[in-house]
Design a protein around this motif. Structure first.
Motif, PDB file in Angstrom:
ATOM      1  N   GLY A  85       0.817  -1.197   0.000  1.00 25.65           N
ATOM      2  CA  GLY A  85       0.000   0.000   0.000  1.00 25.65           C
ATOM      3  C   GLY A  85       0.854   1.252   0.000  1.00 25.65           C
ATOM      4  O   GLY A  85       1.897   1.312   0.675  1.00 25.65           O
ATOM      5  N   ASP A  86       0.427   2.248  -0.748  1.00 29.30           N
ATOM      6  CA  ASP A  86       1.178   3.499  -0.858  1.00 29.30           C
ATOM      7  C   ASP A  86       0.828   4.408   0.318  1.00 29.30           C
ATOM      8  O   ASP A  86       0.044   5.353   0.207  1.00 29.30           O
ATOM      9  CB  ASP A  86       0.863   4.185  -2.185  1.00 29.30           C
ATOM     10  N   ILE A  87       1.416   4.101   1.484  1.00 32.30           N
ATOM     11  CA  ILE A  87       1.203   4.886   2.697  1.00 32.30           C
ATOM     12  C   ILE A  87       2.568   5.241   3.292  1.00 32.30           C
ATOM     13  O   ILE A  87       3.565   4.582   2.998  1.00 32.30           O
ATOM     14  CB  ILE A  87       0.349   4.120   3.725  1.00 32.30           C
ATOM     15  N   PRO A  88       2.640   6.291   4.125  1.00 35.22           N
ATOM     16  CA  PRO A  88       3.943   6.787   4.605  1.00 35.22           C
ATOM     17  C   PRO A  88       4.816   5.725   5.265  1.00 35.22           C
ATOM     18  O   PRO A  88       6.031   5.673   5.017  1.00 35.22           O
ATOM     19  CB  PRO A  88       3.547   7.885   5.613  1.00 35.22           C
ATOM     20  N   GLN A  89       4.229   4.869   6.115  1.00 33.41           N
ATOM     21  CA  GLN A  89       5.033   3.890   6.838  1.00 33.41           C
ATOM     22  C   GLN A  89       5.737   2.923   5.895  1.00 33.41           C
ATOM     23  O   GLN A  89       6.861   2.481   6.153  1.00 33.41           O
ATOM     24  CB  GLN A  89       4.147   3.097   7.811  1.00 33.41           C
ATOM     25  N   ILE A  90       5.098   2.580   4.805  1.00 30.67           N
ATOM     26  CA  ILE A  90       5.670   1.612   3.861  1.00 30.67           C
ATOM     27  C   ILE A  90       6.677   2.274   2.930  1.00 30.67           C
ATOM     28  O   ILE A  90       7.660   1.650   2.510  1.00 30.67           O
ATOM     29  CB  ILE A  90       4.552   0.927   3.050  1.00 30.67           C
ATOM     30  N   ARG A  91       6.455   3.543   2.615  1.00 31.63           N
ATOM     31  CA  ARG A  91       7.397   4.244   1.716  1.00 31.63           C
ATOM     32  C   ARG A  91       8.808   4.301   2.278  1.00 31.63           C
ATOM     33  O   ARG A  91       9.766   4.518   1.532  1.00 31.63           O
ATOM     34  CB  ARG A  91       6.893   5.660   1.439  1.00 31.63           C
ATOM     35  N   SER A  92       8.944   4.155   3.598  1.00 29.78           N
ATOM     36  CA  SER A  92      10.283   4.137   4.195  1.00 29.78           C
ATOM     37  C   SER A  92      11.056   2.882   3.811  1.00 29.78           C
ATOM     38  O   SER A  92      12.280   2.852   3.926  1.00 29.78           O
ATOM     39  CB  SER A  92      10.167   4.197   5.733  1.00 29.78           C
ATOM     40  N   TRP A  93      10.334   1.860   3.327  1.00 23.54           N
ATOM     41  CA  TRP A  93      10.963   0.580   3.022  1.00 23.54           C
ATOM     42  C   TRP A  93      10.870   0.188   1.556  1.00 23.54           C
ATOM     43  O   TRP A  93      11.741  -0.510   1.040  1.00 23.54           O
ATOM     44  CB  TRP A  93      10.350  -0.525   3.887  1.00 23.54           C
ATOM     45  N   VAL A  94       9.804   0.598   0.917  1.00 17.33           N
ATOM     46  CA  VAL A  94       9.594   0.224  -0.483  1.00 17.33           C
ATOM     47  C   VAL A  94       9.509   1.490  -1.332  1.00 17.33           C
ATOM     48  O   VAL A  94       8.675   2.372  -1.087  1.00 17.33           O
ATOM     49  CB  VAL A  94       8.302  -0.598  -0.659  1.00 17.33           C
ATOM     50  N   ILE A  95      10.391   1.573  -2.312  1.00 19.08           N
ATOM     51  CA  ILE A  95      10.377   2.675  -3.280  1.00 19.08           C
ATOM     52  C   ILE A  95       9.801   2.133  -4.579  1.00 19.08           C
ATOM     53  O   ILE A  95      10.320   1.154  -5.139  1.00 19.08           O
ATOM     54  CB  ILE A  95      11.789   3.238  -3.512  1.00 19.08           C
ATOM     55  N   ASP A  96       8.708   2.729  -5.013  1.00 20.38           N
ATOM     56  CA  ASP A  96       7.991   2.228  -6.183  1.00 20.38           C
ATOM     57  C   ASP A  96       8.916   2.104  -7.391  1.00 20.38           C
ATOM     58  O   ASP A  96       9.561   3.078  -7.794  1.00 20.38           O
ATOM     59  CB  ASP A  96       6.828   3.172  -6.508  1.00 20.38           C
ATOM     60  N   GLY A  97       9.008   0.898  -7.928  1.00 17.09           N
ATOM     61  CA  GLY A  97       9.832   0.661  -9.103  1.00 17.09           C
ATOM     62  C   GLY A  97      11.280   0.376  -8.807  1.00 17.09           C
ATOM     63  O   GLY A  97      12.039   0.013  -9.704  1.00 17.09           O
ATOM     64  N   LYS A  98      11.698   0.514  -7.539  1.00 17.37           N
ATOM     65  CA  LYS A  98      13.094   0.258  -7.169  1.00 17.37           C
ATOM     66  C   LYS A  98      13.256  -1.092  -6.479  1.00 17.37           C
ATOM     67  O   LYS A  98      14.143  -1.870  -6.819  1.00 17.37           O
ATOM     68  CB  LYS A  98      13.629   1.364  -6.264  1.00 17.37           C
ATOM     69  N   ASN A  99      12.392  -1.369  -5.500  1.00 12.88           N
ATOM     70  CA  ASN A  99      12.460  -2.679  -4.841  1.00 12.88           C
ATOM     71  C   ASN A  99      11.064  -3.262  -4.613  1.00 12.88           C
ATOM     72  O   ASN A  99      10.861  -4.132  -3.755  1.00 12.88           O
ATOM     73  CB  ASN A  99      13.228  -2.600  -3.527  1.00 12.88           C
ATOM     74  N   GLY A 100      10.098  -2.785  -5.374  1.00 12.58           N
ATOM     75  CA  GLY A 100       8.729  -3.282  -5.280  1.00 12.58           C
ATOM     76  C   GLY A 100       7.786  -2.290  -5.933  1.00 12.58           C
ATOM     77  O   GLY A 100       8.220  -1.308  -6.560  1.00 12.58           O
ATOM     78  N   TYR A 101       6.501  -2.529  -5.779  1.00 13.20           N
ATOM     79  CA  TYR A 101       5.495  -1.617  -6.321  1.00 13.20           C
ATOM     80  C   TYR A 101       4.595  -1.113  -5.198  1.00 13.20           C
ATOM     81  O   TYR A 101       4.286  -1.857  -4.246  1.00 13.20           O
ATOM     82  CB  TYR A 101       4.635  -2.309  -7.380  1.00 13.20           C
ATOM     83  N   LEU A 102       4.183   0.143  -5.311  1.00 12.04           N
ATOM     84  CA  LEU A 102       3.236   0.744  -4.391  1.00 12.04           C
ATOM     85  C   LEU A 102       1.972   1.104  -5.147  1.00 12.04           C
ATOM     86  O   LEU A 102       2.032   1.541  -6.296  1.00 12.04           O
ATOM     87  CB  LEU A 102       3.820   2.014  -3.752  1.00 12.04           C
ATOM     88  N   CYS A 103       0.830   0.917  -4.483  1.00 12.90           N
ATOM     89  CA  CYS A 103      -0.414   1.349  -5.124  1.00 12.90           C
ATOM     90  C   CYS A 103      -1.394   1.852  -4.070  1.00 12.90           C
ATOM     91  O   CYS A 103      -1.316   1.468  -2.897  1.00 12.90           O
ATOM     92  CB  CYS A 103      -1.033   0.219  -5.945  1.00 12.90           C
ATOM     93  N   HIS A 104      -2.294   2.722  -4.490  1.00  9.49           N
ATOM     94  CA  HIS A 104      -3.316   3.225  -3.589  1.00  9.49           C
ATOM     95  C   HIS A 104      -4.166   2.060  -3.113  1.00  9.49           C
ATOM     96  O   HIS A 104      -4.546   1.182  -3.907  1.00  9.49           O
ATOM     97  CB  HIS A 104      -4.184   4.265  -4.299  1.00  9.49           C
ATOM     98  N   VAL A 105      -4.478   2.053  -1.827  1.00 11.30           N
ATOM     99  CA  VAL A 105      -5.089   0.876  -1.219  1.00 11.30           C
ATOM    100  C   VAL A 105      -6.517   0.599  -1.696  1.00 11.30           C
ATOM    101  O   VAL A 105      -7.028  -0.506  -1.506  1.00 11.30           O
ATOM    102  CB  VAL A 105      -5.069   0.996   0.324  1.00 11.30           C
ATOM    103  N   LYS A 106      -7.158   1.587  -2.313  1.00 13.24           N
ATOM    104  CA  LYS A 106      -8.532   1.396  -2.797  1.00 13.24           C
ATOM    105  C   LYS A 106      -8.617   1.321  -4.323  1.00 13.24           C
ATOM    106  O   LYS A 106      -9.712   1.248  -4.881  1.00 13.24           O
ATOM    107  CB  LYS A 106      -9.428   2.548  -2.303  1.00 13.24           C
TER     108      LYS A 106
END
Length: 414
Positions: A334-355
């Motif tokens: 999920g693309d939320i602040p807590q996860i962005r500290s660990w996962v960078i979209d396209g660098k070591n995983g994908y992030l997406c809006h939770v809905k």
């Protein structure tokens, strides 16, 4: 204290530590195991669940025993309507009795054991009972599951009470451990000085257990032969946005019909309703619903899967994310602040809006198609990250050092 001296030589006496833990939690179990396995610690566990650690003293509270059943019976609806308020009142009285009984059990245990440190795994019940006891040993609190980042936010009477528990607990604690910068800042916001708050992500990830396993062997082990497997290991509570996954899977299955979803959650009653929902949508054959996976089997599920998905609306530092990283399983988070500290979209995983089901479907298809072998880059990035930041032996040393320093009343860390 001379920091150059090894921890085991800083105090030759065995440290007595009393844990308060809520119900059953694999996270609490693994955290307490660190101390149970160390002969330098005499461990007592007070809980509503029997953890059955060899060598530890286990004190069971009321909810660990069978309680009187006031659940709905097979009475006629009219009779049930009359009796229902009575059953609620009886439940309330029973809960009050349990709280009083547990308070005295805890107080007596502390008086008898005289622990050097009392260690709370969250401030959920029964841990907050410690707030009612005066003149006790130094208290350490480990906050988790978003205790201070979203659980204590004021959104009604219930959470107002929880917020007051959090604030009182923070004031009473000699030291606090958190697993994210956001949680640390929240504790500071609630009135604790920064020097009392320690970013220790224990128990960390045991890379001797969580590591990549040959995919074909892992599939055989878990009994799955689908060409592509998607692992959803965190349950289906509202904040986990399982409905988004279901909607996204309908999109994905139109293009790739051989994709299989493994969903883990601990509620057999929900299993039936979810299966019916999937059946209505015509995709039930593409789902396996599991109420439990043994902890030792989790590496096989991560390794068998082509990706792990967790799109929680609220989070702290999910162990499933770290374990998947260690096992070489690509992530969609999920693309939320807590996860962005660990996962960078396209660098070591994908992030997406939770809905956003369409965006989630797009990310799933990207992992399946693996353009320019990007998954392999994700895997290498994450394996390095785990070894550098959360390897379990490092985390164990840090938390043991904190406990020892708190027990010695070391002002430098407290």
């Amino acid at each position: 204290m001379d920091k150059s001296v090894p921890l085991s030589h800083q105090s030759s006496e065995m440290k007595k530590i009393l844990f308060l833990a809520w119900g059953y939690s694999i996270h609490a179990q693994r955290r307490m195991q660190i101390f149970v396995d160390d002969p330098l610690f005499d461990v007592t566990i007070v809980s509503t669940y029997n953890y059955q650690f060899p060598g530890a003293t286990i004190i069971l509270l009321s909810q660990a025993h069978k309680k009187q059943n006031f659940e709905r019976s097979s009475h006629h609806p009219a009779i049930h309507k009359i009796l229902y308020p009575v059953s609620l009142f009886l439940k309330f009285i029973q809960e009050l009795i349990n709280i009083v009984r547990d308070y005295f059990i805890l107080k007596k245990t502390i008086e008898q054991k005289r622990p050097d440190v009392i260690f709370l795994q969250t401030l959920m019940y029964p841990c907050y009972l410690i707030l009612l006891i005066r003149k006790i040993a130094p208290v350490i609190i480990t906050f988790w599951n978003g205790d201070v980042t979203w659980w204590a936010k004021w959104t009604g009477i219930e959470r107002l009470l929880k917020k007051q528990i959090i604030i009182s607990g923070i004031k009473k604690a000699s030291a606090i451990t958190v697993n994210s910068i956001e949680a640390k800042n929240a504790c500071i916001h609630y009135g604790k000085t920064a020097k009392c708050i320690h970013l220790i992500r224990y128990p960390g990830v045991d890379i001797s257990r969580f590591h990549p396993i040959d995919k074909a062997s892992a599939k055989i082990y878990i009994g799955q032969n689908a060409q592509k497997i998607i692992f959803w290991p965190r349950g289906i509570a509202d904040y986990l946005n399982f409905d988004t996954l279901v909607a996204a899977s309908q999109i994905v299955l139109k293009k790739y019909s051989n994709v299989h979803f493994i969903v883990l959650f601990a509620n057999k009653e929900v299993d039936i309703s979810v299966h019916e929902k999937l059946k209505v949508k015509g995709i039930e054959k593409n789902y396996t619903l599991l109420s439990k996976i043994q902890f030792e089997d989790m590496p096989y599920y991560y390794s068998a899967a082509n990706m792990m998905i967790s799109i929680s609306s609220n989070d702290s530092l999910p162990n499933t994310m770290l374990e998947a990283m260690a096992c070489g399983c690509p992530l969609i988070m999920g693309d939320i602040p807590q996860i962005r500290s660990w996962v960078i979209d396209g660098k070591n995983g994908y992030l997406c809006h939770v809905k956003d089901a369409e965006k989630l479907a797009e990310c799933i298809i990207k992992v399946i198609e693996n353009p320019q072998n990007i998954n392999e880059r994700f895997i290498l990035e994450n394996l390095t990250l785990i070894k550098q930041e959360v390897e379990s032996s490092k985390m164990s040393k840090e938390i043991k050092k904190l406990v020892t320093n708190v027990s010695l009343k070391t002002t430098e860390l407290i």
